[in-house]
Design an enzyme around this catalytic site. Structure first.
Site: not given
Ligand code: PEP
Ligand code: MG
Length: 580
Positions: A191, A298, A334, A433, A456-457, A467, A504
């Protein structure tokens, strides 16, 4: 001149003087306080002393267990410093007399003593200076954290060099102060990187040795697009980067001309292209970059960098403003995704061994329905103001989803009883995710109106690659066949149940993977606002049929690397100007 290679986190080139974020002296904020702030400062000081005491006792316990009592006793001297009444009094008197924040007063007092001790003939006292200095640093660290005010108070704009930066520290940055930042640790979809992109601050993370190799005030070039950092560049190199900087600015200017054109392929296949935001201030940028809505709001950042929880009213106002500004386009809020690398300031949460797999996101919300309900009320109350949708993060199975929906229905009943209007038909979706959610998406589809894939997750869980860990960043492959199969399953599963499927995660904003996703039939792409124009350009440069053929072929390839190279070659052909 040295060149360091790291992980590209936020695109763009910046050239400036290095400002070291971890240097102790820089971290001590100095600000005037009013008389009524004195009790708060005293309280902060007392709390820092208690916290420091706990930490030293914990170190002692560990040493006694791991080594022996004798080693542990070394720390008795530290504890004595903490209990020193005269030191305490000096600080309290200084606070009243000088009206400065307590870290500044405390630091001045201890430094004075340290200087005197260093000059003394008394050997015992001279030997104590190291202990005292150690305690000083601990107390300051506890008092300031690393005071993020520092990031907004640079005397001139510079490039911040830090061992690590948390997403909440990054959120405090302003472009006029921070030209770019570089860190030793971190990953591409942490993040901190995402926040840098939101703020349009070039960044390179995971450099491992940045804080060792860069000295204060050195001139550095940060190339956030390619993940490179040049320290003390020679004139030729500097010139080359300046040219590159101008080229990128020119490319961005050209891409912005697509702003009002639809995101549709050459053969008329239309997709939705929206943007992710972290802070309400980003809404103008969403609009300026031509996104058709917000695909991921977010909301965690309401909860960070503060001592209390955001109220229902505060959240309501923010969500309502977003809905109004983007109307008729959708805004997908979200529900809060705290935990992982975003820690809640008002709650003193225990640290976890595996925070990304721990108490976060929907798990946190279901365990703290008091906090969750406030957010749901705020979202529902804001819903008549525009086209709001809601989604839950990190759903891992149907029970969680049902429980979240149940609480939502209870909150809706409550609002009905109170006569407060809300959009009865507001769409509710689930983020996909967690691999278990992807694999059971047919079941989840029965309970929601849409899916948004959080790659991302999803990638970190599917590949077992943290990550934010730079050591294993090479394994974090969005194009790994295992990841692509999961994504395909979610798109197909969602479509079979009549849902639309969006994404996303950062993958939706990267041209190579976006081409693949287009071919796999993804309906909505939500990326950082700065990435939106390039993705639009790509979508407008290809036939849907061609993208489908590319996806078909990619599915036959065997490794992440092969697939990435294959996709990149196509993108290079379709949008050559972006392939530098
Ligand atoms: C993700 O995990 O892809 C996502 C969009 O949520 P975050 O990056 O906030 O975990
Ligand atoms: Mg996520």
């Amino acid at each position: 001149m040295i060149t360091l290679k790291g992980i590209p986190a936020s695109p763009g080139v910046a050239i400036g003087k290095a400002v070291l974020f971890d240097s102790e002296d820089l971290l001590i904020p100095r600000r005037s306080i009013t008389e009524d702030q004195i009790p708060t400062e005293i309280l902060r000081f007392e709390e820092a002393l208690i916290q420091t005491r706990h930490q030293i006792l914990a170190v002692q316990r560990r040493l006694a267990e791991d080594l022996n009592q004798e080693h542990a006793e070394i720390f008795n001297a530290h504890l004595l410093v903490l209990e020193d009444q005269s030191l305490r009094e000096e600080v309290l008197n200084g606070l009243k007399a000088q009206r400065l924040n307590v870290e500044a007063i405390f630091n001045d007092v201890v430094r004075r003593h340290l200087k005197a001790f260093a000059r003394t003939e008394d050997e015992y006292l001279r030997d104590r200076t190291a202990d005292i200095d150690d305690v000083r640093k601990r107390i300051l660290r506890n008092l300031t954290g690393r005071h993020p005010d520092f990031l907004t108070q640079l005397s001139e704009p510079g490039v911040v060099v830090a061992h690590s930066l948390s997403p909440s520290e990054t959120a405090m940055m302003h472009k006029q102060h921070v030209l770019a930042f570089i860190t030793d640790i971190g990953g591409r979809t942490g993040h901190t990187a995402i926040m840098a992109k939101s703020l349009a601050i070039p960044a390179v993370v995971g450099l491992e040795v940045a804080t060792k190799r860069v000295r204060k005030d050195a001139l550095i070039i940060v190339d956030g697009t390619h993940g490179e950092v040049v320290v003390d560049p020679d004139p030729d190199t500097r010139h080359r980067y300046e040219v590159d900087q101008r080229r990128m600015q020119e490319l961005n200017r050209q891409l912005l001309q697509l702003k009002d054109l639809p995101s549709q392929t050459l053969d008329g296949h239309r997709v939705m292209l929206s943007a992710n935001i972290e802070l309400p201030e980003e809404i103008p940028s969403v609009i300026a970059h031509g996104a058709e809505g917000i695909g991921l709001y977010r909301t965690e950042f309401f909860y960070l960098n503060r001592a209390d929880f955001p109220s229902e009213e505060e959240q309501f106002q923010a969500y309502k403003a977003a809905a109004e500004q983007l109307k008729p386009h959708p805004v997908i809020i979200r529900t809060v995704d705290l935990g992982g690398d975003k820690f809640l300031s008002p709650l003193d949460l225990p640290s976890e061994m595996n925070p990304f797999m721990g108490w976060r996101a929907i798990r946190f919300s279901l365990a703290r329905p008091d906090i969750f309900r406030i957010q749901l009320r705020a979202i529902l109350r804001a819903s008549p103001a525009g086209n709001l949708k809601l989604m839950y993060p990190m759903i891992s199975g149907i029970e969680e989803l049902r429980r979240a929906n149940e609480i939502l229905r209870e909150v809706q009943d409550e609002l009905r009883r109170e006569g407060i209007p809300f959009a009865e038909a507001m769409d509710v979706g689930a983020m996909i995710e967690v691999p278990s959610a992807a694999l059971t998406c047919d079941l989840l589809a029965q309970e929601v109106k849409f899916f948004s894939i959080g790659t991302n997750d999803l990638i970190q869980y599917a590949l077992a690659v943290d990550r934010v860990n730079e050591q294993i960043a090479y394994l974090y492959e969005p194009t790994h066949p295992g990841v692509i199969r999961l994504i395909k399953q979610v798109i197909d599963g969602g479509h079979a149940a009549g849902l639309w499927v969006g994404m996303c995660g950062e993958m939706a904003g990267e041209p190579a993977s976006a081409l693949l996703l287009l071919g796999l039939g993804l309906d909505e792409f939500s990326a950082s606002p700065v990435q939106v124009p390039l993705i639009k350009k790509l979508i407008r440069s290809v036939e849907h049929r061609a993208a489908q053929a590319v996806a078909q072929e990619a599915l036959t390839l065997r490794s992440g690397k092969e697939i990435e190279e294959f996709l990149t070659a196509h993108v290079r052909r379709l949008v050559p100007e972006a392939a530098e």
